[in-house]
Design a protein around this motif. Structure first.
Motif, PDB file in Angstrom:
ATOM      1  N   LEU A 123       0.840  -1.195   0.000  1.00 22.52           N
ATOM      2  CA  LEU A 123       0.000   0.000   0.000  1.00 22.52           C
ATOM      3  C   LEU A 123       0.878   1.248   0.000  1.00 22.52           C
ATOM      4  O   LEU A 123       1.918   1.284   0.659  1.00 22.52           O
ATOM      5  CB  LEU A 123      -0.896   0.027   1.240  1.00 22.52           C
ATOM      6  CG  LEU A 123      -1.967  -1.070   1.324  1.00 22.52           C
ATOM      7  CD1 LEU A 123      -2.573  -1.113   2.721  1.00 22.52           C
ATOM      8  CD2 LEU A 123      -3.048  -0.856   0.274  1.00 22.52           C
ATOM      9  N   THR A 124       0.437   2.274  -0.738  1.00 23.13           N
ATOM     10  CA  THR A 124       1.194   3.517  -0.817  1.00 23.13           C
ATOM     11  C   THR A 124       0.365   4.682  -0.309  1.00 23.13           C
ATOM     12  O   THR A 124      -0.873   4.621  -0.303  1.00 23.13           O
ATOM     13  CB  THR A 124       1.674   3.775  -2.261  1.00 23.13           C
ATOM     14  OG1 THR A 124       2.678   4.792  -2.256  1.00 23.13           O
ATOM     15  CG2 THR A 124       0.527   4.178  -3.175  1.00 23.13           C
ATOM     16  N   ALA A 125       1.031   5.732   0.127  1.00 21.77           N
ATOM     17  CA  ALA A 125       0.347   6.888   0.708  1.00 21.77           C
ATOM     18  C   ALA A 125      -0.593   7.521  -0.308  1.00 21.77           C
ATOM     19  O   ALA A 125      -0.186   7.806  -1.444  1.00 21.77           O
ATOM     20  CB  ALA A 125       1.375   7.912   1.178  1.00 21.77           C
ATOM     21  N   PRO A 126      -1.849   7.754   0.058  1.00 21.89           N
ATOM     22  CA  PRO A 126      -2.817   8.290  -0.895  1.00 21.89           C
ATOM     23  C   PRO A 126      -2.755   9.821  -0.976  1.00 21.89           C
ATOM     24  O   PRO A 126      -3.000  10.511   0.015  1.00 21.89           O
ATOM     25  CB  PRO A 126      -4.167   7.837  -0.321  1.00 21.89           C
ATOM     26  CG  PRO A 126      -3.931   7.752   1.155  1.00 21.89           C
ATOM     27  CD  PRO A 126      -2.483   7.382   1.351  1.00 21.89           C
ATOM     28  N   PHE A 127      -2.417  10.319  -2.152  1.00 19.58           N
ATOM     29  CA  PHE A 127      -2.462  11.751  -2.444  1.00 19.58           C
ATOM     30  C   PHE A 127      -3.349  11.942  -3.668  1.00 19.58           C
ATOM     31  O   PHE A 127      -2.861  12.164  -4.779  1.00 19.58           O
ATOM     32  CB  PHE A 127      -1.058  12.302  -2.702  1.00 19.58           C
ATOM     33  CG  PHE A 127      -0.174  12.339  -1.485  1.00 19.58           C
ATOM     34  CD1 PHE A 127      -0.200  13.419  -0.629  1.00 19.58           C
ATOM     35  CD2 PHE A 127       0.684  11.279  -1.205  1.00 19.58           C
ATOM     36  CE1 PHE A 127       0.618  13.457   0.503  1.00 19.58           C
ATOM     37  CE2 PHE A 127       1.507  11.310  -0.087  1.00 19.58           C
ATOM     38  CZ  PHE A 127       1.472  12.403   0.774  1.00 19.58           C
ATOM     39  N   PRO A 128      -4.677  11.838  -3.492  1.00 13.23           N
ATOM     40  CA  PRO A 128      -5.569  11.813  -4.660  1.00 13.23           C
ATOM     41  C   PRO A 128      -5.508  13.067  -5.513  1.00 13.23           C
ATOM     42  O   PRO A 128      -5.619  12.977  -6.750  1.00 13.23           O
ATOM     43  CB  PRO A 128      -6.957  11.621  -4.034  1.00 13.23           C
ATOM     44  CG  PRO A 128      -6.812  11.999  -2.595  1.00 13.23           C
ATOM     45  CD  PRO A 128      -5.406  11.660  -2.235  1.00 13.23           C
ATOM     46  N   ASP A 129      -5.338  14.240  -4.896  1.00 14.08           N
ATOM     47  CA  ASP A 129      -5.287  15.468  -5.693  1.00 14.08           C
ATOM     48  C   ASP A 129      -4.135  15.444  -6.693  1.00 14.08           C
ATOM     49  O   ASP A 129      -4.245  15.983  -7.794  1.00 14.08           O
ATOM     50  CB  ASP A 129      -5.155  16.690  -4.778  1.00 14.08           C
ATOM     51  CG  ASP A 129      -6.412  16.961  -3.975  1.00 14.08           C
ATOM     52  OD1 ASP A 129      -7.487  16.486  -4.385  1.00 14.08           O
ATOM     53  OD2 ASP A 129      -6.326  17.633  -2.939  1.00 14.08           O
ATOM     54  N   PHE A 130      -3.041  14.825  -6.296  1.00 14.70           N
ATOM     55  CA  PHE A 130      -1.873  14.750  -7.161  1.00 14.70           C
ATOM     56  C   PHE A 130      -1.998  13.618  -8.175  1.00 14.70           C
ATOM     57  O   PHE A 130      -1.763  13.805  -9.369  1.00 14.70           O
ATOM     58  CB  PHE A 130      -0.605  14.576  -6.326  1.00 14.70           C
ATOM     59  CG  PHE A 130      -0.231  15.795  -5.541  1.00 14.70           C
ATOM     60  CD1 PHE A 130       0.648  16.729  -6.055  1.00 14.70           C
ATOM     61  CD2 PHE A 130      -0.766  16.023  -4.287  1.00 14.70           C
ATOM     62  CE1 PHE A 130       0.999  17.857  -5.348  1.00 14.70           C
ATOM     63  CE2 PHE A 130      -0.436  17.157  -3.559  1.00 14.70           C
ATOM     64  CZ  PHE A 130       0.450  18.072  -4.094  1.00 14.70           C
ATOM     65  N   TYR A 131      -2.338  12.426  -7.680  1.00 14.71           N
ATOM     66  CA  TYR A 131      -2.446  11.276  -8.589  1.00 14.71           C
ATOM     67  C   TYR A 131      -3.471  11.521  -9.690  1.00 14.71           C
ATOM     68  O   TYR A 131      -3.252  11.165 -10.853  1.00 14.71           O
ATOM     69  CB  TYR A 131      -2.799  10.020  -7.805  1.00 14.71           C
ATOM     70  CG  TYR A 131      -1.611   9.321  -7.181  1.00 14.71           C
ATOM     71  CD1 TYR A 131      -0.667   8.683  -7.975  1.00 14.71           C
ATOM     72  CD2 TYR A 131      -1.430   9.287  -5.796  1.00 14.71           C
ATOM     73  CE1 TYR A 131       0.428   8.031  -7.411  1.00 14.71           C
ATOM     74  CE2 TYR A 131      -0.345   8.646  -5.219  1.00 14.71           C
ATOM     75  CZ  TYR A 131       0.584   8.016  -6.037  1.00 14.71           C
ATOM     76  OH  TYR A 131       1.671   7.378  -5.485  1.00 14.71           O
ATOM     77  N   ASN A 132      -4.594  12.133  -9.350  1.00 14.84           N
ATOM     78  CA  ASN A 132      -5.638  12.378 -10.354  1.00 14.84           C
ATOM     79  C   ASN A 132      -5.134  13.252 -11.494  1.00 14.84           C
ATOM     80  O   ASN A 132      -5.517  13.068 -12.655  1.00 14.84           O
ATOM     81  CB  ASN A 132      -6.860  13.027  -9.696  1.00 14.84           C
ATOM     82  CG  ASN A 132      -7.640  12.058  -8.833  1.00 14.84           C
ATOM     83  OD1 ASN A 132      -7.559  10.850  -9.016  1.00 14.84           O
ATOM     84  ND2 ASN A 132      -8.390  12.588  -7.878  1.00 14.84           N
ATOM     85  N   LEU A 133      -4.275  14.214 -11.164  1.00 15.40           N
ATOM     86  CA  LEU A 133      -3.770  15.136 -12.179  1.00 15.40           C
ATOM     87  C   LEU A 133      -2.870  14.462 -13.204  1.00 15.40           C
ATOM     88  O   LEU A 133      -2.743  14.937 -14.335  1.00 15.40           O
ATOM     89  CB  LEU A 133      -3.004  16.280 -11.514  1.00 15.40           C
ATOM     90  CG  LEU A 133      -3.842  17.375 -10.862  1.00 15.40           C
ATOM     91  CD1 LEU A 133      -2.938  18.335 -10.084  1.00 15.40           C
ATOM     92  CD2 LEU A 133      -4.636  18.147 -11.907  1.00 15.40           C
ATOM     93  N   ILE A 134      -2.235  13.358 -12.804  1.00 14.20           N
ATOM     94  CA  ILE A 134      -1.292  12.718 -13.729  1.00 14.20           C
ATOM     95  C   ILE A 134      -1.795  11.363 -14.224  1.00 14.20           C
ATOM     96  O   ILE A 134      -1.021  10.577 -14.787  1.00 14.20           O
ATOM     97  CB  ILE A 134       0.104  12.579 -13.098  1.00 14.20           C
ATOM     98  CG1 ILE A 134       0.044  11.932 -11.714  1.00 14.20           C
ATOM     99  CG2 ILE A 134       0.778  13.937 -13.008  1.00 14.20           C
ATOM    100  CD1 ILE A 134       1.406  11.684 -11.088  1.00 14.20           C
ATOM    101  N   GLY A 135      -3.097  11.087 -14.044  1.00 14.35           N
ATOM    102  CA  GLY A 135      -3.682   9.928 -14.696  1.00 14.35           C
ATOM    103  C   GLY A 135      -3.795   8.666 -13.870  1.00 14.35           C
ATOM    104  O   GLY A 135      -4.023   7.582 -14.430  1.00 14.35           O
TER     105      GLY A 135
END
Length: 463
Positions: free
Chosen positions: A138-150
């Motif tokens: 499991l990895t740390a969730p940073f949805p605002d960032f991950y969403n921006l890069i797909g």
């Protein structure tokens, strides 16, 4: 009869390769010794092995890190946020294409629906004696960032609710590879008794002998390879249960270098320097920089940040520039060395009232000299705050300065009005400036980093 399983691990190396020859030498030697004795030894990385603030990771976009893990004989890994959100989509998608180890990350998927071939949620592997070990990553969730890069990153707790039962029923021992941080690891250990061991990272804690939450052993080994970790699990083959679990952090300083690894690192370093010493821009004048003062370089960067994000105003801390720029040719290596941080631009809607509070907080001597660690910042102190589009007078005392007469582009600051404010994403995390953390409507810009904007700002004056 008993069987011993040894797991040696690294976490949060952050491309600090100064210690890597010692780490690789120990890991290879210990694994071979245990295997020769008929025991099982696995090598695991818990993520943030890559860090683009370091030249080798920057030049090769993490591929050199994977080669070094291959050479050291790693068996398993999960990914950290530095692999996940500081690389662009294609670089992450193909990062582990040549990996000779398996990569578990159960809470990350591509938005296209076709995950890379290396990406697995979990697996079950057997020791030499046939003990079945289930591993989930499991990895740390940073949805605002991950969403921006797909990418689509999911809540780790929700994933565990779905996955841990089936995994537990298919194996004897469950190990979580967690790049979530010590606080999340403790919560998980309390909530999921099915997990026997959590090997952690992300928050850079150092547990010399691990710790227990209920019956779960949690272990993590600091940062930058000054320590590595070891877990021993004792399995009773007659009772078919774990009878012992132990963890320790192994100091690296006094270990011997592995000559082959040292040579490999040196070659990567030399090739990175060749790739990054290409001229990037020619500056007409020298640009002195310091964390406690105004500078033309900081003014150019802050002003460009405001214009690039189309914000009403911008601020940046002078501590993001670690050295001065000479007149003449400036290389990509110079840009990277002076502004190495994996920090992205961000905008946040802030009221005039909040802005005044932020400006006053940033004026205080203890804020300016604060030795910030983490949140992407790789400097020494925050430094003086530099503004574009905002002016003010300073009253009060040297020990307690106060901002007065604040104006946005010459007009008095309206306490009730919302202003789009550009800044380093650093300030949207943690509790340094609570008004920013609490604000809604944050917008992040990726994959551009501050140094990309700095180069573009310099190229403007070159023209």
């Amino acid at each position: 009869m008993q069987e011993k399983l040894t797991i040696n691990y690294t976490n949060d190396l952050h491309s600090y390769f100064e210690n890597w020859p010692k780490i690789a030498g120990y890991l290879k030697g210990n694994k071979q010794k245990l295997q020769d004795a008929g025991e099982t030894c696995w090598l695991v990385d818990i993520g943030d092995h890559v860090d683009r603030s370091r030249p080798i990771a920057e030049a090769f976009r993490g591929k050199a890190n994977i080669s070094l893990l291959n050479e050291a004989g790693y068996d398993f890994a999960t990914i950290g946020n530095n692999e996940g959100i500081t690389l662009d989509y294609d670089d992450l998608y193909h990062l582990y294409d040549e990996a000779e180890f398996r990569v578990a990350v159960a809470n990350l998927h591509t938005k296209t629906g076709k995950d890379p071939s290396w990406m697995e949620p979990s697996w079950v592997v057997e020791t030499t004696g046939g003990v079945k070990v289930g591993m989930i990553g499991l990895t740390a969730p940073f949805p605002d960032f991950y969403n921006l890069i797909g990418w689509d990153v999911q809540d780790p707790m929700e994933i565990l609710k779905q996955e841990i039962g089936p995994l537990r029923s298919s194996c004897d021992v469950v190990v979580l590879l967690s790049h979530l941080g010590i606080y999340a690891d403790r919560d998980i250990a309390a909530a999921f008794p099915e997990i026997d061991v959590i090997i952690g990272g992300h928050t850079h804690h150092l547990l010399h002998e691990g710790e227990y939450v209920n019956q779960c052993l949690i272990t993590t080994a600091g940062k930058q390879g000054f320590y590595m970790g070891e877990v021993e699990i004792i399995w009773d083959t007659e009772q078919e249960c774990i009878t012992g679990k132990h963890a320790r952090a192994i100091p690296v300083a006094d270990l011997e270098d592995d000559a082959d690894t040292a040579e490999q690192v040196a070659v990567y370093s030399e090739n990175a320097a060749k790739a990054m010493h290409r001229p990037a821009v020619v500056l007409p004048d020298p640009m002195p920089c310091g964390p406690y003062e105004d500078s033309r370089a900081m003014d150019l960067l802050t002003d460009y940040l405001r214009r690039w994000t189309k914000a009403d105003l911008a601020f940046l801390n002078a501590g993001v520039l670690l050295d001065s720029f000479p007149a003449g040719a400036v290389s990509y290596m110079d840009i990277h060395r002076i502004c190495p941080h994996p920090i992205n631009p961000a905008t946040v809607p802030l009221t005039g009232e909040s802005l005044e509070q932020i400006v006053n907080a940033a004026l205080q001597p203890d804020f300016v000299s604060f030795p910030l660690k983490g949140f992407g910042f790789r400097g020494k102190v925050i430094g003086k705050m530099i503004y574009s589009g905002l002016t003010f007078d300073i009253t009060g005392t040297e020990a307690k300065p106060v901002a007065k007469n604040l104006k946005i582009h010459g007009r008095p600051l309206d306490p009730k009005k919302l202003y789009t404010t550009a800044m380093a994403d650093t300030f949207t995390f943690g509790s340094l400036l609570p008004n920013i953390k609490q604000a809604e409507g944050k917008k992040y810009f990726m994959p551009e980093m501050l140094r990309d904007l700095l180069l573009e700002a310099f190229q403007e004056i070159e023209k």
